[in-house]
Motif scaffolding. Structure first.
Motif, PDB file in Angstrom:
ATOM      1  N   UNK A  86     -15.672  -3.936  -7.225  1.00 40.79           N
ATOM      2  CA  UNK A  86     -16.766  -4.912  -7.410  1.00 40.79           C
ATOM      3  C   UNK A  86     -16.175  -6.323  -7.526  1.00 40.79           C
ATOM      4  N   UNK A  87     -16.703  -7.275  -6.792  1.00 42.55           N
ATOM      5  CA  UNK A  87     -16.162  -8.621  -6.820  1.00 42.55           C
ATOM      6  C   UNK A  87     -16.804  -9.448  -7.925  1.00 42.55           C
ATOM      7  N   UNK A  88     -16.697  -8.945  -9.122  1.00 41.96           N
ATOM      8  CA  UNK A  88     -17.184  -9.660 -10.295  1.00 41.96           C
ATOM      9  C   UNK A  88     -15.943 -10.232 -10.969  1.00 41.96           C
ATOM     10  N   UNK A  89     -15.861 -11.562 -11.095  1.00 37.76           N
ATOM     11  CA  UNK A  89     -14.614 -12.145 -11.630  1.00 37.76           C
ATOM     12  C   UNK A  89     -14.280 -11.633 -13.028  1.00 37.76           C
ATOM     13  N   UNK A  90     -15.289 -11.264 -13.809  1.00 32.77           N
ATOM     14  CA  UNK A  90     -15.004 -10.770 -15.160  1.00 32.77           C
ATOM     15  C   UNK A  90     -14.396  -9.361 -15.110  1.00 32.77           C
ATOM     16  N   UNK A  91     -14.765  -8.610 -14.092  1.00 30.09           N
ATOM     17  CA  UNK A  91     -14.151  -7.285 -13.936  1.00 30.09           C
ATOM     18  C   UNK A  91     -12.707  -7.437 -13.452  1.00 30.09           C
ATOM     19  N   UNK A  92     -12.514  -8.372 -12.515  1.00 28.66           N
ATOM     20  CA  UNK A  92     -11.140  -8.613 -12.053  1.00 28.66           C
ATOM     21  C   UNK A  92     -10.255  -9.084 -13.202  1.00 28.66           C
ATOM     22  N   UNK A  93     -10.800  -9.969 -14.038  1.00 26.66           N
ATOM     23  CA  UNK A  93     -10.019 -10.441 -15.192  1.00 26.66           C
ATOM     24  C   UNK A  93      -9.690  -9.289 -16.138  1.00 26.66           C
ATOM     25  N   UNK A  94     -10.665  -8.402 -16.341  1.00 25.34           N
ATOM     26  CA  UNK A  94     -10.424  -7.255 -17.225  1.00 25.34           C
ATOM     27  C   UNK A  94      -9.269  -6.420 -16.682  1.00 25.34           C
ATOM     28  N   UNK A  95      -9.249  -6.247 -15.366  1.00 17.36           N
ATOM     29  CA  UNK A  95      -8.146  -5.477 -14.762  1.00 17.36           C
ATOM     30  C   UNK A  95      -6.810  -6.187 -14.974  1.00 17.36           C
ATOM     31  N   UNK A  96      -6.835  -7.508 -14.878  1.00 14.96           N
ATOM     32  CA  UNK A  96      -5.587  -8.257 -15.103  1.00 14.96           C
ATOM     33  C   UNK A  96      -5.152  -8.172 -16.563  1.00 14.96           C
ATOM     34  N   UNK A  97      -6.122  -8.282 -17.467  1.00 20.87           N
ATOM     35  CA  UNK A  97      -5.777  -8.159 -18.899  1.00 20.87           C
ATOM     36  C   UNK A  97      -5.157  -6.784 -19.185  1.00 20.87           C
ATOM     37  N   UNK A  98      -5.611  -5.779 -18.439  1.00 18.63           N
ATOM     38  CA  UNK A  98      -5.200  -4.400 -18.741  1.00 18.63           C
ATOM     39  C   UNK A  98      -4.059  -3.894 -17.847  1.00 18.63           C
ATOM     40  N   UNK A  99      -3.424  -4.818 -17.163  1.00 16.76           N
ATOM     41  CA  UNK A  99      -2.317  -4.391 -16.312  1.00 16.76           C
ATOM     42  C   UNK A  99      -1.220  -3.751 -17.181  1.00 16.76           C
ATOM     43  N   UNK A 100      -0.880  -2.507 -16.860  1.00 12.96           N
ATOM     44  CA  UNK A 100       0.194  -1.826 -17.598  1.00 12.96           C
ATOM     45  C   UNK A 100      -0.261  -1.036 -18.797  1.00 12.96           C
ATOM     46  N   UNK A 101      -1.274  -1.528 -19.508  1.00  8.44           N
ATOM     47  CA  UNK A 101      -1.833  -0.796 -20.652  1.00  8.44           C
ATOM     48  C   UNK A 101      -3.202  -1.376 -21.019  1.00  8.44           C
ATOM     49  N   UNK A 102      -3.951  -0.598 -21.778  1.00  2.63           N
ATOM     50  CA  UNK A 102      -5.294  -1.051 -22.170  1.00  2.63           C
ATOM     51  C   UNK A 102      -5.181  -2.078 -23.310  1.00  2.63           C
ATOM     52  N   UNK A 103      -5.654  -3.283 -23.022  1.00  4.32           N
ATOM     53  CA  UNK A 103      -5.621  -4.349 -24.035  1.00  4.32           C
ATOM     54  C   UNK A 103      -6.981  -4.971 -24.293  1.00  4.32           C
ATOM     55  N   UNK A 104      -7.910  -4.821 -23.324  1.00  7.06           N
ATOM     56  CA  UNK A 104      -9.172  -5.560 -23.391  1.00  7.06           C
ATOM     57  C   UNK A 104     -10.340  -4.683 -22.944  1.00  7.06           C
ATOM     58  N   UNK A 105     -11.383  -4.690 -23.745  1.00  5.76           N
ATOM     59  CA  UNK A 105     -12.580  -3.919 -23.408  1.00  5.76           C
ATOM     60  C   UNK A 105     -13.748  -4.894 -23.268  1.00  5.76           C
ATOM     61  N   UNK A 106     -14.406  -4.799 -22.140  1.00  5.61           N
ATOM     62  CA  UNK A 106     -15.506  -5.716 -21.833  1.00  5.61           C
ATOM     63  C   UNK A 106     -16.713  -5.376 -22.719  1.00  5.61           C
ATOM     64  N   UNK A 107     -17.326  -6.430 -23.255  1.00  9.37           N
ATOM     65  CA  UNK A 107     -18.411  -6.201 -24.225  1.00  9.37           C
ATOM     66  C   UNK A 107     -19.663  -7.002 -23.853  1.00  9.37           C
ATOM     67  N   UNK A 108     -20.645  -6.908 -24.695  1.00 14.54           N
ATOM     68  CA  UNK A 108     -21.892  -7.692 -24.640  1.00 14.54           C
ATOM     69  C   UNK A 108     -22.505  -7.830 -23.251  1.00 14.54           C
ATOM     70  N   UNK A 109     -22.708  -9.094 -22.799  1.00 18.32           N
ATOM     71  CA  UNK A 109     -23.519  -9.329 -21.604  1.00 18.32           C
ATOM     72  C   UNK A 109     -23.033  -8.597 -20.368  1.00 18.32           C
ATOM     73  N   UNK A 110     -21.716  -8.641 -20.118  1.00 13.83           N
ATOM     74  CA  UNK A 110     -21.213  -7.979 -18.907  1.00 13.83           C
ATOM     75  C   UNK A 110     -21.294  -6.454 -19.037  1.00 13.83           C
ATOM     76  N   UNK A 111     -21.168  -5.937 -20.259  1.00 13.22           N
ATOM     77  CA  UNK A 111     -21.350  -4.489 -20.463  1.00 13.22           C
ATOM     78  C   UNK A 111     -22.803  -4.104 -20.175  1.00 13.22           C
ATOM     79  N   UNK A 112     -23.725  -4.984 -20.571  1.00 11.04           N
ATOM     80  CA  UNK A 112     -25.149  -4.727 -20.277  1.00 11.04           C
ATOM     81  C   UNK A 112     -25.369  -4.653 -18.763  1.00 11.04           C
ATOM     82  N   UNK A 113     -24.681  -5.524 -18.027  1.00 12.44           N
ATOM     83  CA  UNK A 113     -24.784  -5.481 -16.557  1.00 12.44           C
ATOM     84  C   UNK A 113     -24.254  -4.140 -16.050  1.00 12.44           C
ATOM     85  N   UNK A 114     -23.085  -3.717 -16.559  1.00  6.97           N
ATOM     86  CA  UNK A 114     -22.472  -2.484 -16.044  1.00  6.97           C
ATOM     87  C   UNK A 114     -23.232  -1.229 -16.467  1.00  6.97           C
ATOM     88  N   UNK A 115     -23.997  -1.322 -17.562  1.00  2.16           N
ATOM     89  CA  UNK A 115     -24.915  -0.224 -17.898  1.00  2.16           C
ATOM     90  C   UNK A 115     -26.208  -0.341 -17.083  1.00  2.16           C
TER      91      UNK A 115
END
Lengths: 57, 261
Positions: free
Chosen positions: B1-30
């Motif tokens: 998905x070309x959502x910049x916040x999802x791409x950023x989440x993937x970058x934050x989590x490169x190598x290990x889980x460090x960041x979990x997307x919350x609130x507004x963007x989670x509402x979108x993904x639900x």
């Protein structure tokens, strides 16, 4: 007659469930692009966290 | 998905889980609503995670907004950090906490052990419902729909905003509702019918709004000196690489922003 239920969100919102991943992405990108129009109006405000207003703006 | 916040989440989590997307963007993904143009994340409460996130944002040319430094000395006390950058004609805002409000330590542990995986790791439905107990009326409508996505009747009883649904739950799942009533007192009145539950739901929402306002007031008041200093600090860090700006921000915050609100 179907039983009435309490409603929270619009039909348009609830219809997001029926979109494919690509359709959701397209819809979201369009919305985000349009929403840039309010950037000046909300440049001092916060939608998350514990700060409410940037005092320098 | 070309959502910049999802791409950023993937970058934050490169190598290990460090960041979990919350609130507004989670509402979108639900797939409940498209309601936020900002991204916010719960970060792992470790220096390595924060260092990685700062380095990632530096590559995007991000700058600090008014807020706490992305530093555990403040984040462990519930403060939030805020950065933003421009990309492809979009203003992307990135908001971070490590101690989200109203989320118990046990729920937070579960979040890291077993995050919900959509297009990116996102908070679970009950955690998202807790995050949405804000002072905005519209968030309670979202909680109402989140509850309808929950499969466990006890969780539905804990989060439903529908009097009709609660009356029906009490009839169909009396044990689950009784169990949930320990945490949500209005459920013990479910047998009194829809109108009484509607009244109690309104009362509950107003009480939650006031409670969140009081919480925010504590932080806003504690940040008074930092707010007065911010115009000077923001000029001092303007145009600097993010890593350098971060060091200055943390030094200045140590002088003006209390760690405990």
């Amino acid at each position: 007659m179907s039983e009435r239920r309490d409603e929270f969100l619009s039909d348009e919102d609830l219809d997001l469930k029926n979109l494919t991943a690509l359709e959701l992405e397209t819809h979201w990108r369009l919305w985000l692009t349009q929403a840039q129009g309010t950037n000046d109006a909300d440049r001092a405000s916060y939608s998350h966290g514990v700060f409410e207003r940037d005092p320098s703006v | 998905m070309d959502n910049p916040y999802i791409r950023l989440t993937q970058e934050f989590n490169q190598g290990r889980l460090r960041a979990i997307l919350a609130s507004g963007q989670a509402v979108v993904l639900y797939r409940l609503a498209i309601m936020s143009k900002d991204g916010d994340w719960i970060l792992r409460e470790e220096t390595e995670a924060l260092t990685h996130v700062i380095a990632t944002l530096a590559r995007h040319g991000a700058r600090y907004r008014y807020g706490a430094p992305l530093d555990l000395r403040w984040l462990v006390h519930g403060w939030s950090s805020h950065l933003e950058f421009q990309e492809g004609g979009l203003r992307l805002r990135c908001d971070f906490v490590t101690r989200p409000p109203r989320v118990s330590p046990a729920s937070l542990r579960t979040l890291w052990e077993a995050p919900v995986q959509k297009e990116a790791p996102i908070v679970s439905l009950p955690v998202l419902a807790e995050l949405k107990k804000t002072n905005r009326e519209k968030d309670y409508a979202v909680i109402g729909e989140l509850a309808r996505q929950m499969e466990d009747p006890r969780l539905q009883a804990l989060y439903s905003r529908s009097a009709r649904d609660l009356v029906r739950l009490a009839q169909d799942h009396p044990d689950a509702v009784r169990e949930a009533a320990v945490e949500r007192p209005l459920l013990s009145r479910a047998e009194q019918g829809r109108e009484e539950i509607e009244r109690l739901l309104d009362e509950e929402r107003r009480a939650l709004i006031r409670k969140n306002e009081d919480r925010l007031d504590r932080y806003v008041n504690a940040a008074t000196r930092w707010g007065a200093e911010w115009t000077r600090v923001s000029k001092e860090i303007a145009g600097l690489p993010l890593a350098e700006a971060h060091e200055i921000m943390a030094t200045r915050a140590a002088e003006h922003l209390p760690r405990e609100p």
